[in-house]
Design an enzyme around this catalytic site. Structure first.
Site, PDB file in Angstrom:
ATOM      1  N   LYS A  44       0.947  -1.130  -0.174  1.00 44.95           N
ATOM      2  CA  LYS A  44      -0.099  -0.357   0.252  1.00 44.95           C
ATOM      3  C   LYS A  44       0.808   1.146  -0.145  1.00 44.95           C
ATOM      4  O   LYS A  44       0.323   2.620  -0.223  1.00 44.95           O
ATOM      5  CB  LYS A  44      -0.876  -0.304   1.254  1.00 44.95           C
ATOM      6  CG  LYS A  44      -2.106  -1.278   0.606  1.00 44.95           C
ATOM      7  CD  LYS A  44      -2.889  -1.348  -0.085  1.00 44.95           C
ATOM      8  CE  LYS A  44      -3.964  -2.347  -0.440  1.00 44.95           C
ATOM      9  NZ  LYS A  44      -5.033  -1.770  -1.381  1.00 44.95           N
ATOM     10  N   SER A 257      -2.924 -13.023   3.553  1.00 45.79           N
ATOM     11  CA  SER A 257      -3.139 -12.796   2.246  1.00 45.79           C
ATOM     12  C   SER A 257      -1.768 -13.791   1.650  1.00 45.79           C
ATOM     13  O   SER A 257      -2.683 -13.802   0.330  1.00 45.79           O
ATOM     14  CB  SER A 257      -3.148 -11.422   1.860  1.00 45.79           C
ATOM     15  OG  SER A 257      -2.011 -10.268   1.596  1.00 45.79           O
TER      16      SER A 257
HETATM   17  C1  PLP Z   1      -2.675  -7.930   2.872  1.00 49.66           C
HETATM   18  C2  PLP Z   1      -3.429  -7.106   1.618  1.00 49.66           C
HETATM   19  N1  PLP Z   1      -3.018  -8.483   0.625  1.00 49.66           N
HETATM   20  C3  PLP Z   1      -3.766  -7.890  -0.310  1.00 49.66           C
HETATM   21  C4  PLP Z   1      -4.147  -5.958  -0.485  1.00 49.66           C
HETATM   22  C5  PLP Z   1      -5.282  -6.274  -1.628  1.00 49.66           C
HETATM   23  O1  PLP Z   1      -4.865  -4.748  -2.648  1.00 49.66           O
HETATM   24  P1  PLP Z   1      -5.756  -4.223  -3.572  1.00 49.66           P
HETATM   25  O2  PLP Z   1      -5.754  -3.330  -3.019  1.00 49.66           O
HETATM   26  O3  PLP Z   1      -4.884  -4.180  -4.667  1.00 49.66           O
HETATM   27  O4  PLP Z   1      -6.155  -5.337  -4.368  1.00 49.66           O
HETATM   28  C6  PLP Z   1      -4.542  -6.241   0.490  1.00 49.66           C
HETATM   29  C7  PLP Z   1      -4.937  -4.274   0.268  1.00 49.66           C
HETATM   30  O5  PLP Z   1      -5.827  -3.907   1.627  1.00 49.66           O
HETATM   31  C8  PLP Z   1      -3.507  -6.048   1.541  1.00 49.66           C
HETATM   32  O6  PLP Z   1      -3.954  -5.810   2.606  1.00 49.66           O
END
Ligand code: PLP
Length: 316
Positions: A44, A257
């Site tokens: 981010k 994630s």
């Molecule tokens: C830990 C994590 N993984 C994946 C994402 C997904 O990213 P995007 O917002 O670009 O879809 C985020 C988004 O907040 C995240 O914090």
């Protein structure tokens, strides 16, 4: 590297690392882009820095003006840091279910925190942020709606992957706002039209930090579904087991994630005879040390073989 003039110079250009021991076949190679290497520890930083720089350049964000945003964590932390560096007070709307480490980080950077009810989900956090922006005269960062989000990933994340790897056959990333998958996915597909792009989502009602299920009815405006070849739904158990697997097999300390993305990518890779699979590991494991993620001693092989009937690949 010589001295840098600011921490902003550390954003992006993250390493792409091969996970050799997790390759299912000798011709199939798995690579993870380690976004935890960004200054506040997640992908981010890329979009927050860019949106703020553009908004300051166009005058949409006035010097010293407060910035407000809805976030499940990482965007809020990145905003708390860059907002402070650029001289703006920051207010972040987070669901009550946010991990305590995120609240602590937001407080440490001096951001104001506004909690929204757990059940209300990210859509209502976005509505609260929109309302506050109007009431308080704040600048809304707007990660779910800003075209700069997708553009950042098109110009940086996707371009960096292509400069590290000539051929990308499968690209897998988590979906929160959809900015990463849409922007980097589009860039990669332009260079490799045969590349399959898979977005990863949690099962509806399951909390995987940073990810969001499209089945709750909120389709972020940033998400470009035409880039997707499919989405892979992952449950918590597999997300956790694969976060541990990345750590134990390859020494990569990714977040939950990242575990979900690894599980999804390994499923996609099991269908290949050869090819390069690129994954985005959006953050690191530090924020999740308070969970039982690293301590559950489920045998990894058993968790893997226990097919989760609700994990599914949906094509469109
Ligand atoms: C830990 C994590 N993984 C994946 C994402 C997904 O990213 P995007 O917002 O670009 O879809 C985020 C988004 O907040 C995240 O914090």
């Amino acid at each position: 590297m010589g001295a840098l003039d600011s921490v902003a110079r550390l954003v992006g250009n993250t390493p792409l690392v091969e996970l050799k021991s997790l390759s299912p076949e000798s011709g199939v190679r798995l690579f993870a882009k380690l976004e935890a290497q960004n200054p506040t520890g997640s992908i981010k930083d890329r979009i927050v820095l860019r949106i703020l720089e553009r908004a300051r350049a166009t005058g949409a964000l006035a010097p010293g003006q407060q910035i407000v945003e809805a976030s499940t964590g990482n965007t809020g932390v990145a905003l708390a840091m860059f907002g402070r560096m650029l001289g703006h007070p920051v207010e972040v709307c987070v669901p009550e279910s946010v991990y305590p480490e995120i609240t602590q980080l937001l407080q440490a950077y001096g951001a104001k925190i506004r909690f929204v009810p757990r059940q209300a989900g990210i859509k209502s956090a976005v509505e609260v942020a929109q309302r506050l922006a109007v009431e308080e005269g704040s600048f809304l960062l707007n990660q779910f709606g800003s075209a700069e989000n997708l553009r950042t990933h098109y110009e940086t994340t996707g371009a960096e992957i292509l400069s590290d790897l000539d051929q990308v056959d499968v690209f897998v990333a988590g979906m929160g706002t959809g900015g990463t998958i849409s922007g980097a996915g589009r860039r990669i597909k332009e260079a490799n039209p045969g590349c399959k792009v898979f977005g990863v989502e949690p099962r509806l009602g399951v909390h995987v930090q940073g990810l969001h299920s499209l089945d709750d009815g909120f389709i972020p405006p940033v998400l470009d579904e035409s880039v997707l070849d499919g989405k892979i739904i992952v449950g918590n158990r597999h997300a956790f087991s694969h976060a541990r697997r990345a750590m134990l097999a390859e020494g990569i300390f990714g977040g939950i994630s990242s575990g979900a993305v690894l599980h999804a990518a390994m499923r996609a890779a099991s269908r290949l005879k050869r090819g390069n699979v690129v994954m985005i590991f959006a953050d690191g494991g530090w924020k999740y040390l308070g969970t039982n993620l690293w301590s559950v001693d489920d045998d990894l092989e058993t968790v893997d073989k226990a097919e989760d009937p609700l994990d599914d690949i949906l094509w469109w």
